[in-house]
Design a protein around this motif. Structure first.
Motif, short mmCIF file in Angstrom:
data_model
loop_
_atom_site.label_atom_id
_atom_site.label_comp_id
_atom_site.label_asym_id
_atom_site.label_seq_id
_atom_site.Cartn_x
_atom_site.Cartn_y
_atom_site.Cartn_z
N VAL A 459 0.83 -1.19 0.00
CA VAL A 459 0.00 0.00 0.00
C VAL A 459 0.87 1.26 0.00
O VAL A 459 0.39 2.36 -0.09
CB VAL A 459 -1.00 -0.02 1.20
CG1 VAL A 459 -0.29 0.19 2.53
CG2 VAL A 459 -2.12 0.98 1.01
N ASP A 462 0.38 3.58 -2.99
CA ASP A 462 -0.86 4.37 -2.87
C ASP A 462 -0.66 5.55 -1.93
O ASP A 462 -1.04 6.67 -2.23
CB ASP A 462 -2.00 3.51 -2.32
CG ASP A 462 -2.28 2.29 -3.19
OD1 ASP A 462 -1.41 1.41 -3.28
OD2 ASP A 462 -3.38 2.25 -3.78
N GLY A 465 1.21 8.43 -3.09
CA GLY A 465 0.43 9.21 -4.04
C GLY A 465 -0.63 10.08 -3.39
O GLY A 465 -1.24 10.93 -4.05
N PHE A 466 -0.88 9.90 -2.09
CA PHE A 466 -1.85 10.74 -1.39
C PHE A 466 -1.32 12.17 -1.32
O PHE A 466 -0.11 12.37 -1.32
CB PHE A 466 -2.11 10.23 0.03
CG PHE A 466 -2.89 8.93 0.11
CD1 PHE A 466 -3.54 8.42 -1.01
CD2 PHE A 466 -3.00 8.23 1.31
CE1 PHE A 466 -4.27 7.24 -0.94
CE2 PHE A 466 -3.72 7.04 1.38
CZ PHE A 466 -4.35 6.55 0.26
N VAL A 481 -10.75 6.65 0.88
CA VAL A 481 -9.90 5.68 0.18
C VAL A 481 -10.76 4.56 -0.39
O VAL A 481 -11.88 4.33 0.06
CB VAL A 481 -8.81 5.08 1.12
CG1 VAL A 481 -7.90 6.15 1.65
CG2 VAL A 481 -9.45 4.30 2.25
N SER A 482 -10.23 3.86 -1.38
CA SER A 482 -11.01 2.78 -1.99
C SER A 482 -11.05 1.58 -1.05
O SER A 482 -10.27 1.49 -0.10
CB SER A 482 -10.38 2.38 -3.31
OG SER A 482 -9.23 1.60 -3.05
N GLN A 485 -7.69 -0.11 -0.90
CA GLN A 485 -6.69 0.63 -0.11
C GLN A 485 -6.96 0.48 1.38
O GLN A 485 -6.05 0.29 2.17
CB GLN A 485 -6.73 2.12 -0.50
CG GLN A 485 -6.07 2.36 -1.85
CD GLN A 485 -6.37 3.74 -2.39
OE1 GLN A 485 -7.37 4.36 -2.02
NE2 GLN A 485 -5.52 4.21 -3.28
N ARG A 488 -5.71 -2.84 2.50
CA ARG A 488 -4.25 -2.94 2.60
C ARG A 488 -3.69 -2.08 3.72
O ARG A 488 -2.69 -2.44 4.34
CB ARG A 488 -3.61 -2.62 1.24
CG ARG A 488 -3.71 -3.83 0.29
CD ARG A 488 -3.25 -3.54 -1.10
NE ARG A 488 -4.25 -2.76 -1.82
CZ ARG A 488 -3.97 -1.70 -2.57
NH1 ARG A 488 -2.73 -1.30 -2.70
NH2 ARG A 488 -4.93 -1.04 -3.17
N HIS A 601 -8.65 -3.67 -13.48
CA HIS A 601 -9.11 -3.49 -12.10
C HIS A 601 -10.40 -4.18 -11.70
O HIS A 601 -11.17 -3.63 -10.94
CB HIS A 601 -9.28 -2.00 -11.80
CG HIS A 601 -7.99 -1.27 -11.81
ND1 HIS A 601 -6.81 -1.86 -11.54
CD2 HIS A 601 -7.71 0.02 -12.11
CE1 HIS A 601 -5.83 -0.99 -11.66
NE2 HIS A 601 -6.36 0.16 -12.01
N GLU A 604 -10.23 -4.87 -7.92
CA GLU A 604 -10.21 -3.68 -7.05
C GLU A 604 -11.64 -3.27 -6.70
O GLU A 604 -11.92 -2.82 -5.61
CB GLU A 604 -9.49 -2.55 -7.79
CG GLU A 604 -9.25 -1.29 -6.98
CD GLU A 604 -8.17 -1.51 -5.93
OE1 GLU A 604 -8.06 -0.66 -5.07
OE2 GLU A 604 -7.45 -2.55 -5.96
#
Ligand SMILES: Nc1ncnc2c1ncn2[C@@H]1O[C@H](COP(=O)(O)OP(=O)(O)O)[C@@H](O)[C@H]1O
Ligand SMILES: [Mg+2]
Length: 607
Positions: A459, A462, A465-466, A481-482, A485, A488, A601, A604
């Motif tokens: 993670v 990710d 990238g925040f 968050v997804s 995410q 994780r 994805h 995801e």
């Protein structure tokens, strides 16, 4: 059933006991203000008698003395108010601490039974009532009662016969207090219950907002809320009506005695048996009695409401914790050897008449230190229940679950749960920075360790990238968050607790992932499993309804309707045929269809 009166207040006295000194001091000051207040009418009466004799200078001196006394009272009163209201804040603080500690100890089943909204409402509204009783309640009640006693004593010294007439309104006041008091308590209890249900509704609708909107339930939910809010209003109106009657009844009764005093006292003055000054101070005392009477009436109604609140709070504080520490605890588990033998479990009945089956049916399972165990099964097969059993979140028969050769009930709960790093099925993220969410309670967690755990959980990319990297604050329940995410981040959190690190002794020996790889793609899941073996080295129990996620586990148990129906490695289970093979083929097929529909994805977005 409500406990007897004294027992209901035992909690209250328990809460104010630590503040004995402040209360005693406040009480002393209260007596002082009351005595100072009660001298005033006597002084004014004295002045009036001097006025009668035409000595204006002496009258002015008395007036100056009254002023000085008033200033003195001003300061004493302020100080006594501070003292008592501050004590009340301490009392509610102490009460909330106790409640919160209890909330943390109660088993999860308690919350399902009671409803969290109602409990939140009690922790706020009922505590406020107790606080009001400890502050204004005690202060006004004592000061009122004291004023009345003092006024009566002063009145008796002026003219005992006249004073007796004052007793006439007492019986009707007492009757009114008894009848209205019972009403107030009833409406308060019902009103607070209703408020609890309303809080519940608000809470459910806010946390389930997407569902409400998705199913276009706004109108029906608004109607449901309206009915509940109306009920709260009606209970409050009932309570308020009873409360509003209390004062006027008391004032009416005192009004009657004023008339009596004027009639009887006036005759005495005309007959020359009472001086004009004494008559004036007598009347002043009577006027002085109005406020204390109001205060006592108000306190009595508050006392009824506080009593209702205490009953509701005591119910929580006395609730059975059932799952508690053993009297003599075994040293914390060190190795992480899990052994489950013939574990059967049935959830306590909630809906009557529904045929209840065993959630776990003679489940046996072994996990040697360092092994990775998969548990697969359809939704509802009992995976989460098995994991709850391991953490002792549900009440178990003795001997069914042991770790490192001892029944888990032998360990202190905190030791047991610290030895297990859990990623629950529905991972919860706090509204705090990502790094704090991963470190979770380990305040001094080094940044490198957090980053390492995030890396192992796949993670870190990710997070980098925040917007603010590791400092990015996550929204309530991680809505920003997804799903993948969130899962994780949850895994990183558990891995940080399980990683052997020099900075922190005693890492968790067991890692438990409850169906939390559903939104993680199969390759990533395989890599996470691999690094569990190579870098973390603890025992892992990983449940999944998607077989892809755990095909590399050392051993896989297949759970169906609470029973273990198959057990072995992925390859062995495929070769064996049966339920595992069927599920595997179904899922492969679903995966191919899904991928051809949506090439990127797919996983995801999976639920
Ligand atoms: N808190 C609960 N109270 C009553 N029944 C429950 C509770 N949690 C789960 N169950 C029931 O126990 C069975 C197993 O559920 P669960 O362990 O959550 O399965 P899984 O995690 O495999 O989806 C199901 O029949 C479910 O309805
Ligand atoms: Mg589950």
């Amino acid at each position: 059933m409500a406990p007897p009166k004294l027992q209901r207040w035992a909690l209250f006295f328990d809460l104010i006991r630590p503040h004995k000194k402040a209360l005693a001091m406040g009480f002393f000051l209260l007596i002082a203000t009351n005595v100072l207040t009660m001298i005033v009418p006597k002084m004014i009466g004295e002045a009036i008698d001097w006025l009668d004799k035409g000595e204006f200078g002496v009258v002015l001196a008395w007036a100056a003395a009254v002023l000085a006394l008033t200033v003195l009272r001003f300061f004493v009163r302020i100080f006594s108010r501070f003292l008592s209201l501050e004590t009340a804040r301490h009392v509610s603080y102490g009460l909330r601490e106790r409640l919160f500690a209890k909330f943390l100890r109660l088993p999860p089943s308690y919350y399902q039974e009671k409803g969290t909204g109602d409990l939140i409402s009690r922790a706020i509204n009922d505590v406020n009532l107790v606080q009001a009783m400890a502050g204004f309640g005690i202060m006004f009640g004592l000061s009122g009662a004291l004023s009345i006693v003092l006024a009566v004593i002063f009145i008796l010294t002026i003219n005992a016969e006249l004073a007796l007439w004052l007793l006439i309104p007492i019986p009707p006041i007492a009757a009114a207090v008894a009848v209205l008091g019972a009403k107030i308590r009833h409406y308060t209890l019902e009103g607070q219950k209703s408020l609890g249900r309303m809080t519940e509704l608000i809470q459910e609708n806010i946390s389930g907002v997407s569902l409400v909107k998705g199913f276009a339930l706004e109108e029906s939910e608004a109607r449901r809320f309206d009915a509940q809010a109306r009920d709260v209003m009606n209970q409050n109106i009932g309570e308020f009506r009873a409360r509003s009657l209390m004062l006027p009844v008391m004032i009416l009764c005192t009004g009657v005695s004023e008339l009596l005093v004027l009639y009887v006292g006036g005759q005495a003055v005309i007959a020359g048996e009472l001086s004009l000054g004494d008559f004036a101070s007598f009347n002043l005392y009577l006027a002085f009695l109005v406020f204390p009477t109001i205060a006592v009436g108000w306190t009595l109604s508050l006392q009824q409401r506080a009593e209702a609140a205490l009953i509701r709070l005591k119910e929580i504080l006395d609730a059975d914790e059932s799952i508690a520490d053993p009297k003599v605890a075994a040293p914390a588990p060190e190795r992480g050897h899990i052994s489950i033998s013939k574990l059967s479990f049935r959830y306590p009945e909630r809906q009557k008449g529904e045929a209840r089956r065993l959630a776990l049916d003679k489940v046996s399972l072994e996990a040697a230190p360092g092994e990775i165990i998969g548990i697969v099964g359809r939704v509802g097969s009992g995976k989460s229940t098995l994991i709850r059993a391991l953490l002792r979140l549900i009440e178990l028969p003795r001997g069914a679950v042991s770790i490192d050769g001892r029944d888990i009930a032998d360990y202190r709960l905190s030791d047991l749960r610290r030895a297990i790093a859990l990623v629950p099925q529905d991972e919860f993220l706090f509204s705090a920075p990502v790094e704090r969410n991963i470190a979770l309670g380990w305040l001094k967690a080094p940044a490198e360790a957090i980053a390492r755990a995030a890396g192992l959980a796949h993670v870190s990319g990710d997070i980098e990238g925040f917007p603010q990297g590791y400092k990015t604050r996550l929204g309530e329940r991680g809505l920003t968050v997804s799903g993948g995410q969130r899962q994780r981040i949850g895994i990183a959190r558990a891995l940080l607790r399980a990683l052997p690190l020099a900075e922190r002794p005693r890492p968790a020996k067991i890692l438990v992932l409850d169906d939390c790889l559903s939104a993680v793609d199969a390759e990533t899941a395989a890599e996470i499993l691999h690094s569990l073996k190579s870098e973390v080295g603890c025992t892992a129990i990983i449940s999944a309804h998607r077989l892809q996620s755990i095909r590399h586990a050392d051993r896989i148990y297949v759970l169906e309707r609470g029973r273990i129906v198959q057990c072995g490695s992925h390859e062995a289970l495929l070769a064996e045929g049966g339920m595992y093979k069927d599920m595997w083929e179904q899922q492969l097929l679903a995966l191919e269809i899904g991928e051809s529909l949506e090439p990127r994805h797919t996983l995801e977005a999976a639920p």
